[in-house]
Design an enzyme around this catalytic site. Structure first.
Site, PDB file in Angstrom:
ATOM      1  N   ASN A  36     -10.104  36.713  15.533  1.00 40.67           N
ATOM      2  CA  ASN A  36     -11.647  37.407  15.615  1.00 40.67           C
ATOM      3  C   ASN A  36     -11.217  38.432  16.552  1.00 40.67           C
ATOM      4  OD1 ASN A  36     -14.055  37.981  16.413  1.00 40.67           O
ATOM      5  ND2 ASN A  36     -14.485  36.092  17.811  1.00 40.67           N
ATOM      6  N   GLY A  70     -11.014  34.107  26.679  1.00 42.54           N
ATOM      7  CA  GLY A  70     -10.540  35.464  27.445  1.00 42.54           C
ATOM      8  C   GLY A  70     -10.541  35.432  28.726  1.00 42.54           C
ATOM      9  N   LYS A  74     -13.246  40.661  17.556  1.00 44.03           N
ATOM     10  CA  LYS A  74     -14.487  40.893  18.216  1.00 44.03           C
ATOM     11  C   LYS A  74     -14.720  42.544  18.108  1.00 44.03           C
ATOM     12  CE  LYS A  74     -13.459  37.122  21.202  1.00 44.03           C
ATOM     13  NZ  LYS A  74     -13.597  36.210  22.633  1.00 44.03           N
ATOM     14  N   GLU A  84     -20.212  34.150  22.596  1.00 46.40           N
ATOM     15  CA  GLU A  84     -20.704  35.487  23.124  1.00 46.40           C
ATOM     16  C   GLU A  84     -21.924  35.931  22.615  1.00 46.40           C
ATOM     17  OE1 GLU A  84     -17.060  37.514  22.206  1.00 46.40           O
ATOM     18  OE2 GLU A  84     -15.938  36.589  23.733  1.00 46.40           O
ATOM     19  N   HIS A 102     -21.047  31.871  18.042  1.00 51.16           N
ATOM     20  CA  HIS A 102     -19.901  32.029  19.088  1.00 51.16           C
ATOM     21  C   HIS A 102     -20.490  32.183  20.448  1.00 51.16           C
ATOM     22  CE1 HIS A 102     -16.732  34.208  21.296  1.00 51.16           C
ATOM     23  NE2 HIS A 102     -15.898  33.832  20.303  1.00 51.16           N
ATOM     24  N   GLU A 153     -14.663  25.902  21.160  1.00 50.07           N
ATOM     25  CA  GLU A 153     -14.441  26.821  22.262  1.00 50.07           C
ATOM     26  C   GLU A 153     -14.967  26.783  23.446  1.00 50.07           C
ATOM     27  OE1 GLU A 153     -12.980  30.498  19.731  1.00 50.07           O
ATOM     28  OE2 GLU A 153     -15.064  30.921  19.955  1.00 50.07           O
ATOM     29  N   SER A 213      -8.247  31.504  24.575  1.00 44.63           N
ATOM     30  CA  SER A 213      -6.805  31.877  25.172  1.00 44.63           C
ATOM     31  C   SER A 213      -5.622  31.255  24.516  1.00 44.63           C
ATOM     32  CB  SER A 213      -6.819  31.440  26.491  1.00 44.63           C
ATOM     33  OG  SER A 213      -7.811  32.180  27.341  1.00 44.63           O
TER      34      SER A 213
HETATM   35  P1  13P Z   1      -9.395  34.572  23.308  1.00 45.16           P
HETATM   36  O1  13P Z   1      -8.299  34.031  22.529  1.00 45.16           O
HETATM   37  O2  13P Z   1      -9.272  35.985  23.819  1.00 45.16           O
HETATM   38  O3  13P Z   1      -9.583  33.774  24.463  1.00 45.16           O
HETATM   39  O4  13P Z   1     -10.922  34.419  22.500  1.00 45.16           O
HETATM   40  C1  13P Z   1     -11.154  33.144  21.882  1.00 45.16           C
HETATM   41  C2  13P Z   1     -12.479  33.335  21.168  1.00 45.16           C
HETATM   42  O5  13P Z   1     -13.517  33.807  21.480  1.00 45.16           O
HETATM   43  C3  13P Z   1     -12.097  33.492  19.590  1.00 45.16           C
HETATM   44  O6  13P Z   1     -13.212  33.490  18.804  1.00 45.16           O
END
Ligand code: 13P
Length: 256
Positions: free
Chosen positions: A9, A174, A11, A98, A96, A168, A214
């Site tokens: 991903n 993150g 992003k 976010e 997600h 997640e 992470s």
């Molecule tokens: P990170 O691997 O940067 O923590 O992000 C995970 C994520 O949100 C994948 O969709």
């Protein structure tokens, strides 16, 4: 369980040139290795086409990061499921954290998106996960339960094999602080039982449950060994082709 799935991903990162280079790098490194893993790239919308070209003829698959539940219409800024199929996507990330946290996506909206994706033969990767506050307050299972039931309400049993769930935990995204293998085992076990109640044992067994938060080349081997972990959704570490390929390699190790 069939192949494990590893999804990058990206992003909101990168120009088209960077996306092309990253996709080519992943393709080159994976080549014919780790064939037991389904590898999926989710670039920003603007880079779908260059990534589609970069992975053409390989086993790498293309994924969108979001969709709208309507097929078309006056929805400025949105993209529908058929459009994503047309752009070459086989998968789409839905719900997600976010999207939920920063853009107010509700469980009901995630549900409409899951239904729209399935209608268009796109595989939805439904993301669920609790915040630190919810975990601390003993509300982890209640949160996951509401997210799952809200989003899967209208999914018929027979299409459960066309769906993936990603656990997640918000506090692990993150932050550099991944959930421990024990926490992941507990959560995935809980999710598997919830899916069995919803779809029945044999249909539920066909739904991969991915872990995200992470994940990096150092912790991937331990996470890949956890029972009920059928793959991973990788954010930050997927922006560098070597670290992403190393994670794919770690997930090819576990016996199915
Ligand atoms: P990170 O691997 O940067 O923590 O992000 C995970 C994520 O949100 C994948 O969709």
């Amino acid at each position: 369980m069939a192949k494990r799935t590893v999804i990058a991903n990206w992003k909101m990162h990168g120009s088209r040139a960077e996306a092309r280079a990253l996709a080519r790098g992943v393709r080159r490194l994976l080549n014919n290795r780790f064939a037991a893993v389904e590898v999926v790239l989710a670039p920003p919308l603007t880079s779908l086409e260059v990534v589609r070209q970069a992975v053409e003829g390989s086993r790498l698959l293309l994924c969108a990061q979001n969709l709208h539940w309507q097929p078309q219409g006056a929805f400025t800024g949105e993209v529908g499921a058929d459009m994503l199929r047309d752009a070459g996507c086989s998968h789409v990330i839905v719900g997600h954290s976010e999207r939920r946290r920063l853009f107010g996506e509700t469980n009901a909206e995630s549900g409409r998106k899951v239904a729209a994706a399935l209608d268009a033969s796109l595989k939805p990767v439904l993301c669920i996960g609790e915040t630190l506050e919810q975990r601390g307050g003993g509300r982890t299972w209640r949160t996951l339960s509401a997210q799952l039931s809200g989003a899967l309400k209208s999914v018929p049993k027979s299409v459960s094999g066309s769906l993936a769930v990603a656990y997640e935990p918000v506090w692990a995204i993150g932050t550099g602080k991944n959930a421990t293998p024990t926490q992941v085992m507990e959560a995935h076990g809980w999710i598997r039982r919830a899916l069995k109640r919803r779809f029945g044992p044999s249909e539920a067994a066909r739904i991969p449950i991915l872990y995200g938060g992470s994940v990096n080349p150092a912790n991937a081997p331990d996470l890949a060994r956890v029972p009920e972990v059928d793959g991973t959704l990788v954010g930050g570490a997927s922006l560098e082709h070597r670290s992403f390929a190393a994670i794919v390699g770690a997930f090819s190790e576990r016996e199915g």
